[in-house]
Each structure stands twice: as C-alpha cells, then as structure tokens.
Design a protein around this motif. Sequence first.
Motif, PDB file in Angstrom:
ATOM      1  N   GLN A 662      27.498  -1.735 -17.344  1.00 31.57           N
ATOM      2  CA  GLN A 662      27.953  -1.185 -16.070  1.00 31.57           C
ATOM      3  C   GLN A 662      27.136  -1.726 -14.903  1.00 31.57           C
ATOM      4  OE1 GLN A 662      28.736   3.035 -15.965  1.00 31.57           O
ATOM      5  NE2 GLN A 662      27.990   3.170 -13.850  1.00 31.57           N
ATOM      6  N   MET A 663      25.813  -1.828 -15.117  1.00 37.46           N
ATOM      7  CA  MET A 663      24.946  -2.291 -14.035  1.00 37.46           C
ATOM      8  C   MET A 663      25.143  -3.776 -13.750  1.00 37.46           C
ATOM      9  SD  MET A 663      23.556   0.420 -13.045  1.00 37.46           S
ATOM     10  CE  MET A 663      22.409  -0.254 -11.862  1.00 37.46           C
ATOM     11  N   THR A 664      25.756  -4.509 -14.676  1.00 41.93           N
ATOM     12  CA  THR A 664      26.073  -5.921 -14.429  1.00 41.93           C
ATOM     13  C   THR A 664      27.551  -6.091 -14.083  1.00 41.93           C
ATOM     14  OG1 THR A 664      26.330  -6.224 -16.822  1.00 41.93           O
ATOM     15  CG2 THR A 664      24.214  -6.850 -15.864  1.00 41.93           C
ATOM     16  N   SER A 665      28.177  -4.999 -13.643  1.00 45.22           N
ATOM     17  CA  SER A 665      29.570  -4.997 -13.159  1.00 45.22           C
ATOM     18  C   SER A 665      30.576  -5.329 -14.249  1.00 45.22           C
ATOM     19  CB  SER A 665      29.726  -5.974 -11.978  1.00 45.22           C
ATOM     20  OG  SER A 665      28.886  -5.606 -10.914  1.00 45.22           O
ATOM     21  N   ARG A 666      30.210  -5.098 -15.510  1.00 49.76           N
ATOM     22  CA  ARG A 666      31.134  -5.296 -16.636  1.00 49.76           C
ATOM     23  C   ARG A 666      31.592  -3.898 -17.086  1.00 49.76           C
ATOM     24  NH1 ARG A 666      27.557  -9.218 -20.354  1.00 49.76           N
ATOM     25  NH2 ARG A 666      29.303  -8.910 -21.830  1.00 49.76           N
ATOM     26  N   ILE A 667      32.278  -3.214 -16.162  1.00 45.85           N
ATOM     27  CA  ILE A 667      32.503  -1.780 -16.330  1.00 45.85           C
ATOM     28  C   ILE A 667      33.527  -1.501 -17.419  1.00 45.85           C
ATOM     29  CG2 ILE A 667      33.207   0.327 -15.139  1.00 45.85           C
ATOM     30  CD1 ILE A 667      32.094  -0.941 -12.581  1.00 45.85           C
ATOM     31  N   ALA A 668      34.550  -2.337 -17.530  1.00 50.83           N
ATOM     32  CA  ALA A 668      35.549  -2.112 -18.588  1.00 50.83           C
ATOM     33  C   ALA A 668      34.896  -2.202 -19.966  1.00 50.83           C
ATOM     34  CB  ALA A 668      36.673  -3.129 -18.454  1.00 50.83           C
ATOM     35  N   GLU A 669      34.015  -3.203 -20.158  1.00 43.16           N
ATOM     36  CA  GLU A 669      33.294  -3.322 -21.425  1.00 43.16           C
ATOM     37  C   GLU A 669      32.369  -2.120 -21.628  1.00 43.16           C
ATOM     38  OE1 GLU A 669      31.688  -7.446 -22.223  1.00 43.16           O
ATOM     39  OE2 GLU A 669      32.364  -7.687 -20.144  1.00 43.16           O
ATOM     40  N   ALA A 670      31.760  -1.674 -20.531  1.00 42.08           N
ATOM     41  CA  ALA A 670      30.867  -0.516 -20.625  1.00 42.08           C
ATOM     42  C   ALA A 670      31.620   0.705 -21.134  1.00 42.08           C
ATOM     43  CB  ALA A 670      30.244  -0.234 -19.263  1.00 42.08           C
ATOM     44  N   MET A 671      32.820   0.885 -20.627  1.00 47.56           N
ATOM     45  CA  MET A 671      33.606   2.055 -21.031  1.00 47.56           C
ATOM     46  C   MET A 671      33.905   2.016 -22.530  1.00 47.56           C
ATOM     47  SD  MET A 671      34.938   4.686 -19.392  1.00 47.56           S
ATOM     48  CE  MET A 671      35.510   4.253 -17.755  1.00 47.56           C
ATOM     49  N   VAL A 672      34.161   0.834 -23.056  1.00 52.12           N
ATOM     50  CA  VAL A 672      34.495   0.709 -24.485  1.00 52.12           C
ATOM     51  C   VAL A 672      33.312   1.142 -25.346  1.00 52.12           C
ATOM     52  CG1 VAL A 672      35.026  -0.930 -26.328  1.00 52.12           C
ATOM     53  CG2 VAL A 672      36.222  -1.086 -24.140  1.00 52.12           C
ATOM     54  N   VAL A 673      32.127   0.607 -25.068  1.00 54.56           N
ATOM     55  CA  VAL A 673      30.980   0.908 -25.930  1.00 54.56           C
ATOM     56  C   VAL A 673      30.518   2.351 -25.728  1.00 54.56           C
ATOM     57  CG1 VAL A 673      30.228  -1.492 -26.039  1.00 54.56           C
ATOM     58  CG2 VAL A 673      29.306  -0.016 -24.268  1.00 54.56           C
ATOM     59  N   GLN A 674      30.687   2.906 -24.522  1.00 57.61           N
ATOM     60  CA  GLN A 674      30.306   4.311 -24.322  1.00 57.61           C
ATOM     61  C   GLN A 674      31.207   5.229 -25.147  1.00 57.61           C
ATOM     62  OE1 GLN A 674      27.617   5.052 -22.965  1.00 57.61           O
ATOM     63  NE2 GLN A 674      27.238   4.097 -20.972  1.00 57.61           N
ATOM     64  N   ARG A 675      32.481   4.900 -25.229  1.00 56.06           N
ATOM     65  CA  ARG A 675      33.393   5.733 -26.034  1.00 56.06           C
ATOM     66  C   ARG A 675      33.082   5.590 -27.526  1.00 56.06           C
ATOM     67  NH1 ARG A 675      36.750   8.257 -22.917  1.00 56.06           N
ATOM     68  NH2 ARG A 675      37.492   7.377 -20.953  1.00 56.06           N
ATOM     69  N   GLN A 676      32.668   4.369 -27.955  1.00 53.82           N
ATOM     70  CA  GLN A 676      32.230   4.201 -29.348  1.00 53.82           C
ATOM     71  C   GLN A 676      31.027   5.084 -29.639  1.00 53.82           C
ATOM     72  OE1 GLN A 676      31.436   0.030 -29.618  1.00 53.82           O
ATOM     73  NE2 GLN A 676      33.583  -0.565 -29.918  1.00 53.82           N
ATOM     74  N   ALA A 677      30.098   5.112 -28.701  1.00 54.76           N
ATOM     75  CA  ALA A 677      28.914   5.957 -28.874  1.00 54.76           C
ATOM     76  C   ALA A 677      29.291   7.428 -28.891  1.00 54.76           C
ATOM     77  CB  ALA A 677      27.916   5.672 -27.750  1.00 54.76           C
ATOM     78  N   LEU A 678      30.240   7.819 -28.024  1.00 53.94           N
ATOM     79  CA  LEU A 678      30.649   9.225 -27.958  1.00 53.94           C
ATOM     80  C   LEU A 678      31.239   9.684 -29.291  1.00 53.94           C
ATOM     81  CD1 LEU A 678      31.039  11.755 -26.216  1.00 53.94           C
ATOM     82  CD2 LEU A 678      33.264  10.825 -25.500  1.00 53.94           C
ATOM     83  N   ALA A 679      32.002   8.812 -29.914  1.00 51.90           N
ATOM     84  CA  ALA A 679      32.584   9.183 -31.210  1.00 51.90           C
ATOM     85  C   ALA A 679      31.486   9.399 -32.248  1.00 51.90           C
ATOM     86  CB  ALA A 679      33.552   8.093 -31.667  1.00 51.90           C
ATOM     87  N   LEU A 680      30.461   8.585 -32.232  1.00 46.96           N
ATOM     88  CA  LEU A 680      29.369   8.701 -33.203  1.00 46.96           C
ATOM     89  C   LEU A 680      28.581   9.989 -33.007  1.00 46.96           C
ATOM     90  CD1 LEU A 680      28.037   5.019 -33.240  1.00 46.96           C
ATOM     91  CD2 LEU A 680      29.112   6.228 -35.146  1.00 46.96           C
ATOM     92  N   VAL A 681      28.241  10.337 -31.746  1.00 46.62           N
ATOM     93  CA  VAL A 681      27.416  11.534 -31.536  1.00 46.62           C
ATOM     94  C   VAL A 681      28.224  12.805 -31.814  1.00 46.62           C
ATOM     95  CG1 VAL A 681      25.865  10.399 -29.897  1.00 46.62           C
ATOM     96  CG2 VAL A 681      27.901  11.563 -29.034  1.00 46.62           C
ATOM     97  N   ARG A 682      29.525  12.779 -31.552  1.00 47.55           N
ATOM     98  CA  ARG A 682      30.343  13.950 -31.866  1.00 47.55           C
ATOM     99  C   ARG A 682      30.392  14.172 -33.377  1.00 47.55           C
ATOM    100  NH1 ARG A 682      35.383  13.143 -27.594  1.00 47.55           N
ATOM    101  NH2 ARG A 682      34.590  14.581 -25.980  1.00 47.55           N
TER     102      ARG A 682
END
Length: 927
Positions: A662-682
């Motif tokens: 996200q901080m390197t303006s690759r926000i679409a990619e950021a959203m993908v990996v954040q959702r992968q992480a969210l699935a794991l922590v849930r």
Amino acid sequence: MGGPRGEVRILGPVEVCGPHGRAALSGARQHGIIAVLALRAGTTVAVEGLVDVLWGEDPPRTAVRSLHSYVARVRQALADCGLPGALVTKPGGYQLDATVDAELFERTRDLGLWRGEPAAGTELFGWGRAEIDRLREQRITALEVHWADRLDHQDAIAELERLVASHPTRERLVGLLMRALHLDGRHADALEAFRKLRSRLADELGTDPGPELTALHTAILRRDPALHSAKPAQLPARAGHFTGRSAEFAELACLPPIVVVSGVAGVGKTTFAVEWAHRVADRFPDGQVFLDLQRLTPAQALTEMLHGLGVSADRVPADPAALYRTLLHGKRVLIVLDDVRRARDVLPLVPGDQGNLLLITSRDTLSALGTRHAVHTVRLGLLSEPEAHSLLSGILGEPRVHAESAATAELVVHCGRLPLALRIAAARLAVRPGRRIADLVRELTRNDPLDVLTVDGDDRTVRTVFASAHRTLSEPAARLFRVLGEHPGASFPADLADALGPGLDELVATHLVSEVGNGRYALHDLVRLFARQSGDLADGVERLLDRYLTIAHAANQVLNPRHDLVTRAPCDDLPFAADRVEVLACLDAERDNMLHVIRLAARRGLHRETWQLAYLLTSYFEARGNWAARVEQCEHAVTAARALADPRAEAEMLRGLGIALQMTSRIAEAMVVQRQALALVREAGDLRGEARLHNNIGNAHSELREFGLALESYQAATRVHGAAGDEVGVALARRNLGYTYVRMGRPELAVEPLFAALETFRAKGNSRLEAATLMSLGNAFHQLADRAPALRYFGDALRISREVTDHRFEADALAHLGVTQLALGDPAVAREHLIASLEVCRALGDRHREASALHHLGETELALGDLAAARDHLVAALAARAQAPDEFEEASVHRTVADLEGRCGRWTEAARHWAQALALFTSCRRS
C-alpha cells in the motif's frame, strides 16, 4: 596584500628586495623588525612579542611608542622599494607578507641560500634569539648531510676540519672527518681527531663519545675493509605500466626517514615501494639495498644487509647491529624491506643516522614501530576506476580497451579495482590477443574468480597472496574472519564484529578488514570470497543472524513492544541504550544490511530466522519508510512462514506485506494479501490480528477512495478490538475513521472520534499515534476553515514526530503546515515548510509523499508569482506521481498545471491539462 611579494633574506645580513631594488633599512632595530616578522611570515606577531624580542626583559617605558615609529620607517622603506603592502597592521600586532629565504631553506635544505650568520646586523632577545639558534642548527645539520654524500670530494677534509673547529664536540661532524681522513689514507689523523674529541668531552662534560663513534674508531684501528663499503644497487626492476598513486607519492616528497607502506594483500605495496625507490634513488648516492623479509629472520636480514654493504662473511661480527649502524653513519642509503610481518623484525634494521631512509612494505600497519621511532605510514587503497582503466590500457593497449569499454568496466568491477587482480586479468588477455575482454568477464561471472585470476607459470595469484596474509592470523582472528566473510552487506559496525568474537583489531592491522568510516568496517569483495572458502564454519551464518535478531528484538522492544509475536532472552551487549533516538540511529546505519541479511537467511533455508527478522523490523519501517525494501523483506518472510507451516507467522507477514504494498501505491495487490491474512487469523481465532487487518483493509479502501467500504472496515476493527480488550487498537480504529471522514470532506464528523483517540493515546503514552491523530485533527480544522487550531495541532504533531524521530510523520506535519500557511496567505513561510518536507520525503525514498510536496510547492510558487519555479515543481510532481500512481492526486496536479498555463497565456496547453484532470477525476468517481 594583493601586490607583489618581496624577497626577505635573513640567512645572513638582513635584506629586503622589491620590484624597485633593495629596501633602504637603517639601524639594528629596523633590521630586527624585518627579521622577527620574517621568522613568522604570514602570521601576526603581537606588539608585546616584538618588544620582548627587540628590547629584552627590561624594555623602556617608551618601547611601544618607539616600536610604532620604527615600523612606520620600515613600512616607508618597503614602499620605496615597491612593496607598499608587505607590512600589514593587524589587531594587536603586525604581519609580513613576503617570500623568506629561511622558510625556503626549511623546505629544500638548499645551502646556497646561506650568506653568513643568520640575521646578521640585528640584536635579538628571548624567542628571537632561540629562532636564530634553531636556524644555525638546521644549517649545520644540512652541512652534515651534504658532506656525508661527498666524503671523497677534494674539499671534504678542509671543509670538515673548518666545521669541527667551529663545533668541536659535535660527534657526527667528527665522525665524518674521521671517515674522510681514513678514506684519504690519513689513518693516524683520523684517530687523532677521535682522541681530541674524547679529551674535550671528558674535560668539558665529563662524558665519553657515543657507541657509534667508538665503533667507528675501532674499525679504523683495525683498518676494517667495511669502511670502504660497496655502494649496493639492489632495487628490483620496476613493474611495467605503473599507474596512479600520485597522492601517495606527494606524501613522501619530504623523504621521511622511516616509511611503512601498508595495505591489503594484492594492493601493490611492493610495486609502489620499488617505483618510488627508483624515483628517489639518485638522492641516495651511497646505494640502495633490497631485502625480502618473508624468508629471512631478523638476524639473517642483518647479515644480508652487511653483505650488501660490502662486508664479507668472515668479517661479520657476532653482534652485527653496531657495525651495521657504523657503516651507515654519515651516509645516505635507501633500504627497502619487503613483506615485513612484525615490528620487532624491523627494529634491528633501523639505521641510527637519519640521513638514510628505511622503506618498509607490510600487510600490517606495524603500529608498534611507531612507539619507538618517527614513522610515516602510507596506506595504499584500491585504484580508482580511471586508474584501473589506465592500467588495463597500458598493458592491453588503448584501442583494445576502448573497443570494449563496457566489458572493461565490468572487468574492473569483477577485479574489485585490486591491482594484482587487474594485472593477472590483463596478463591472461595479453597472451591471447584475439580473446575478447567480454569472454573473460563471462568466465569470472560463471566461475570462482579466485580460480580464474591465475596465470600459468606464476604462483603469485590473488588466492595465494590472501592465503599468505591469512596464515599469520591468530586462531580467534581467523575464526572471526571466516564469520565476517558470511556477512552479506557492504559494511558492518564494530559492535557486530566484537559480538561475534575477538580479533577485529588484528584483521584491521593486516588489512583483511578495512575501516570505512563512522565506526564501520568492510571486506573487499575478493577477500570476502576468500574468507568464505578459508575453512569450515558451519555456524557462521547462524551466528550472524542470531546477532541481528538480538539487535532487532531489542530495538522492537523500544519502538513498539506491542509487536510481541517473537520473544528472545534479554541481552546486555547492545549497541544502543533503551532510547528511541539511539535505536533508530542504529537501525538507520544497518538499514541496507537488513535486506541483505534476510536474503541470506532465505537463501540458506533458515525459515524461522527469515520471518522473525522481517517481523521484528516492522516498527522500524513504520517510523522510517523505505517501503520498496520492505516489500521484498515481507515476501521472503511470507515464503518462509509457509515453509514452516506456521499460519500465525504467515498471517502476520502477509499483513506486513500488505502495508508495504500500500505504501508503494500497489493498493490492489495490498488488498489481496490483506484478505489472505484475514482469512488465516479468523481461522485461528486471533481477534487482535483480525482487528488489525480490518484497520489495514480500511486504510486501503480509504486510499482508493472507497470510503463506504473503508468506514465498514473501521467499524469492524473497532468492534473486534473492543472484544479483544485492546484499547489502543480501538483508538487506532477511531483515528483512522476520523482520517477517512477528513478525506471524504466531512470534517465535522471527524472531530469526535479523533479527540477520543487522542485521549487514549495520551493516556497510554503512545507519542507516535498521538502525532498521527494531531495531524488528522489539524486537517479537520483546516477544512472547517478554523486555521489557528489547525496550525497548533500541526505544530504539536511536528514537535512530537521529531522527538520520536518518526520521519514519515515529520514530513506529513511539515507539508500540512505549508498548505495551511498558504491558505492563510503567507506563501513565503509555506515554501519553507514544504521544502523541508520535500527533503525528508526524498531521504525516505517515499515517492507518494514527494509528489504531494512537489505539487504543493508548485501551488506556492504560483502564489508567489514565480512561474518558472512553479513549472519546475509541477513537472517534477507529475514525474514522481508516475512512480506512485494516485489518480485523484494526479488530477489535482494537472488542474494546477492548467492554471499555470493559463497565466502564461498558453491556452491550448491549459485546455489539455484541464481535460486530463477532468478525465482522472471522472475515473476516480466511477471507481
């Protein structure tokens, strides 16, 4: 003082010569003033000092007034001879600007400058008289050196007898006279000269002649043939195509009596020493001796030295040191000792007479030698790139090198600008004229360079010279050397080496490790390669990684102990105190190494160390940025966590990767990996991790201007943080909620959650998030057109950011202050803040923030009426924005450029930029 420089002569009667002839000085005082000022030419001599020198300890009360009168007359005399500006009045004294023969003599030792007694015709007291005595001593020393080179001259005996008559107890002069008489066949007269000196010393001083003169007397008694010693000429041939080292040669222009040439193996110490020895050989008419001490003991070296000076084997005494010094007494011999290992090996070979020169090459700095003698050390570094190219051109020919300039540049890099490596590479190419330089570069790339850099029939290779240096190391230093060879970075701090084991000083002394400044050290690339091959050290990488993990964990405990997924035992041996500023400074110095170390861990399959080190650096990157490196770190960490089948670690590193993307303006990619992480922590039931990810996903939505989705994520984060009992997490979600309301243009909704978050952060002592919240509050009040509290909040945020050395927030606070000052109608102050923000952004490598700062600077220059500066900043803003895409921000820049073009009357360009701005704004609304 800009006029012609006069010539002042004080090595005899005092004279001043100018463009119009000689100055008409009269009386001892006028001559004395010139002499005293000449002794300190170019510096101010205080009035009190002049009075002391001219009148002594009891000057008359009118001395100062008289001095001014004398000075006035001297100044007039100087003006009359064409030197009106030579004598200058300075605060508290006077200064003479002139060329002085005494100063020239001190540099050149040219005896032709002397015309008689120094400062003749003057009467000086105190320090002035001491200076005259010093000049006399310099003259007699120069005469000794002069006649030591000319003992067989027809005038030598007469001149030496005259000098001895004036200085009857000066042992060196008597020794020179004894030698001259002996060489002339007047042995009895030589012995009589010694007897007279011994008698005078006994009568006047109650002492005897020194051991060297006594040894000379004994040698004359025995008619020792060594007194008719040979003039050795043992210097090896110069190396072909010598290049560079002009600065080092300049250091030796004054011919210091002992020179140590040190440097890493293969840097060309012997080549340099032999080249310089040939250049100055004519200044040593009594000969030049060359010994390789690698194969000789000190006793053997001393015997070889005597043989070189003409002493036959049967005449070498049991203790040859005294005879060695005797033979060199009064002579000028250049002695080259090559490849010295230890200072104690040199001590017996130091001449007693400073007319000789001892030139030593050693991989060690031989610092112990400097505790006994005055030593000038020349530390040879690597060749510069132009020097390396020049060396290759000299050996291979300029056309061949020019034809493959790119390959030549690569060859220089592969050889590490090490002279031996370059010469070997050139030799391999020289024997095969048809071979391309690029072919050798390819061979070096594909194979072990230490195997490639060899020449058939020559056992002196890069590997062998490194091995020779390595064999001299103690076992602890050798072990440390092997561990440091595994270090993947360009340099490392001293504390890292010390923590890995003893021996750093020894490695530095032998130049296997070089100090590169600021307490940091490095290995040459080829030396590092050799270190990795120099023995089995299976735990080397683990020890390095363990040290970096220790430092990163301790730093994380200071920066953000909430990052507590990794725990390690406390350590007292740290390079910083428990202070945020010190911690960040330490990590700043190691920032580039961190990525290299994580790559090393990943390459070696050390998965636990890979992800833990990346994790422990989270708080550092939050404070400092450099997000491109952070992306790669987290990618390695995610791979490592998956290899360990550790879903918690994987989720945490996916979260970190999402932030970096996200901080390197690759926000679409950021959203993908954040959702992968969210699935794991849930799946793991990790409420705290889930809440953090809701926050991060909300931030991504906010940056994409998907504000509804952002608000939903922050509300989810608030709910889950609350369920986990995490007050700081709840406050962070509220802060992000308020920040998003500001971005939506609804500042009235932002104030309440921001104040609530601020209260929590202050209560918990979280200064960093307090600063972030103050900035959001400042933006809210800026949008509400209530600029006074906005300035106050931004100012407080800037102060706190600097206190905690968070450069990212510092850049933001400066930018917000600038924008607010611009809105208040003070563009000059705004520009100062924005320029400061831009400097911080560039230091961080944050292209998004850099683009924003450049845009605001363009707006500011427009307000100031500097259209050219505005254009420069806006063009740069668009270039930076291309590397950190943001359609809304890019549209805003185009709108400002359109305004600029309109002011310049370029309506077509203005319309084009308005159209681009409109298209981008429309795209933002659609998405």
